[in-house]
Scaffold this motif. Structure first.
Motif, PDB file in Angstrom:
ATOM      1  N   GLN A  74     -11.527  -9.112   1.292  1.00 36.99           N
ATOM      2  CA  GLN A  74     -11.052  -8.566   0.024  1.00 36.99           C
ATOM      3  C   GLN A  74      -9.713  -7.840   0.164  1.00 36.99           C
ATOM      4  O   GLN A  74      -9.081  -7.511  -0.829  1.00 36.99           O
ATOM      5  CB  GLN A  74     -12.101  -7.620  -0.594  1.00 36.99           C
ATOM      6  CG  GLN A  74     -12.249  -6.283   0.105  1.00 36.99           C
ATOM      7  CD  GLN A  74     -13.146  -6.319   1.336  1.00 36.99           C
ATOM      8  OE1 GLN A  74     -13.500  -7.374   1.852  1.00 36.99           O
ATOM      9  NE2 GLN A  74     -13.506  -5.150   1.832  1.00 36.99           N
ATOM     10  N   THR A 124      -5.787  -7.250   0.683  1.00 40.83           N
ATOM     11  CA  THR A 124      -4.547  -8.005   0.505  1.00 40.83           C
ATOM     12  C   THR A 124      -3.838  -8.045   1.854  1.00 40.83           C
ATOM     13  O   THR A 124      -4.187  -7.307   2.783  1.00 40.83           O
ATOM     14  CB  THR A 124      -3.635  -7.316  -0.528  1.00 40.83           C
ATOM     15  OG1 THR A 124      -3.226  -6.045  -0.002  1.00 40.83           O
ATOM     16  CG2 THR A 124      -4.340  -7.134  -1.875  1.00 40.83           C
ATOM     17  N   ASP A 125      -2.819  -8.875   1.965  1.00 42.83           N
ATOM     18  CA  ASP A 125      -2.069  -8.954   3.218  1.00 42.83           C
ATOM     19  C   ASP A 125      -1.461  -7.597   3.570  1.00 42.83           C
ATOM     20  O   ASP A 125      -1.477  -7.190   4.736  1.00 42.83           O
ATOM     21  CB  ASP A 125      -0.963 -10.014   3.122  1.00 42.83           C
ATOM     22  CG  ASP A 125      -1.525 -11.429   3.140  1.00 42.83           C
ATOM     23  OD1 ASP A 125      -2.709 -11.596   3.520  1.00 42.83           O
ATOM     24  OD2 ASP A 125      -0.785 -12.359   2.775  1.00 42.83           O
ATOM     25  N   ASN A 126      -0.950  -6.896   2.562  1.00 42.67           N
ATOM     26  CA  ASN A 126      -0.358  -5.583   2.794  1.00 42.67           C
ATOM     27  C   ASN A 126      -1.418  -4.577   3.258  1.00 42.67           C
ATOM     28  O   ASN A 126      -1.197  -3.810   4.199  1.00 42.67           O
ATOM     29  CB  ASN A 126       0.342  -5.080   1.522  1.00 42.67           C
ATOM     30  CG  ASN A 126       1.102  -3.796   1.775  1.00 42.67           C
ATOM     31  OD1 ASN A 126       1.815  -3.678   2.775  1.00 42.67           O
ATOM     32  ND2 ASN A 126       0.949  -2.840   0.873  1.00 42.67           N
ATOM     33  N   GLN A 127      -2.579  -4.587   2.620  1.00 39.25           N
ATOM     34  CA  GLN A 127      -3.665  -3.686   3.022  1.00 39.25           C
ATOM     35  C   GLN A 127      -4.134  -4.000   4.440  1.00 39.25           C
ATOM     36  O   GLN A 127      -4.377  -3.102   5.237  1.00 39.25           O
ATOM     37  CB  GLN A 127      -4.836  -3.801   2.043  1.00 39.25           C
ATOM     38  CG  GLN A 127      -4.568  -3.215   0.679  1.00 39.25           C
ATOM     39  CD  GLN A 127      -5.675  -3.552  -0.309  1.00 39.25           C
ATOM     40  OE1 GLN A 127      -6.295  -4.621  -0.253  1.00 39.25           O
ATOM     41  NE2 GLN A 127      -5.926  -2.627  -1.233  1.00 39.25           N
ATOM     42  N   ARG A 128      -4.256  -5.283   4.749  1.00 39.14           N
ATOM     43  CA  ARG A 128      -4.694  -5.695   6.097  1.00 39.14           C
ATOM     44  C   ARG A 128      -3.687  -5.197   7.136  1.00 39.14           C
ATOM     45  O   ARG A 128      -4.058  -4.662   8.171  1.00 39.14           O
ATOM     46  CB  ARG A 128      -4.863  -7.206   6.180  1.00 39.14           C
ATOM     47  CG  ARG A 128      -5.368  -7.668   7.557  1.00 39.14           C
ATOM     48  CD  ARG A 128      -5.718  -9.142   7.598  1.00 39.14           C
ATOM     49  NE  ARG A 128      -7.023  -9.359   6.971  1.00 39.14           N
ATOM     50  CZ  ARG A 128      -7.221  -9.840   5.740  1.00 39.14           C
ATOM     51  NH1 ARG A 128      -6.211 -10.173   5.003  1.00 39.14           N
ATOM     52  NH2 ARG A 128      -8.430  -9.989   5.267  1.00 39.14           N
TER      53      ARG A 128
END
Length: 126
Positions: free
Chosen positions: A30, A32-36
């Motif tokens: 769940q 986003t790439d930025n959150q990951r």
């Protein structure tokens, strides 16, 4: 063994160790790439709190666990252990050996035994 450096002079932030930790942690789909990317950076920043094996677990001196057991309490000293299956033995015995090598558990003389209980292995749900 290049990654098991938490308690060595190379320290917990040795790059191969940090990389292994960052790649071992599971990140939810769940994100986003930025959150990951942010979470992976946070895991790397706090790599010193992760242990990659029981060999990297260390004792702490800021807390002691004490049980309040009346002195006249008698515990069972005879174990009623069901035989372990071959897969259970293959899993459990190496884990116990590793815990002994890491100083987490140790063999004790029979006269030091205060209580015994059966070993129950439960399969994780995930």
């Amino acid at each position: 063994d290049d990654m098991f450096t938490r308690l060595t002079p190379l320290g917990p932030f040795h790059p191969p160790r940090v990389e292994t930790i960052v790649n071992t942690v599971r990140y939810g789909p769940q994100l986003t790439d930025n959150q990951r990317h942010m979470v992976r950076s946070l895991v790397a920043e706090f790599a010193d709190v992760f242990a990659l094996s029981t060999r990297e677990v260390k004792q702490v001196d800021f807390i002691k666990f004490r049980l309040s057991i009346p002195p006249d309490t008698v515990f069972p000293k005879k174990v009623h252990q069901r035989p372990l299956t071959q897969p259970q033995r293959e899993y459990l015995f190496p884990v116990l050996d590793e815990m002994r090598k890491a100083g987490i558990t140790r063999f004790i003389p029979a006269d030091e035994v205060k209580a015994v209980a059966s070993t129950v292995l439960v399969q994780k749900t995930h």
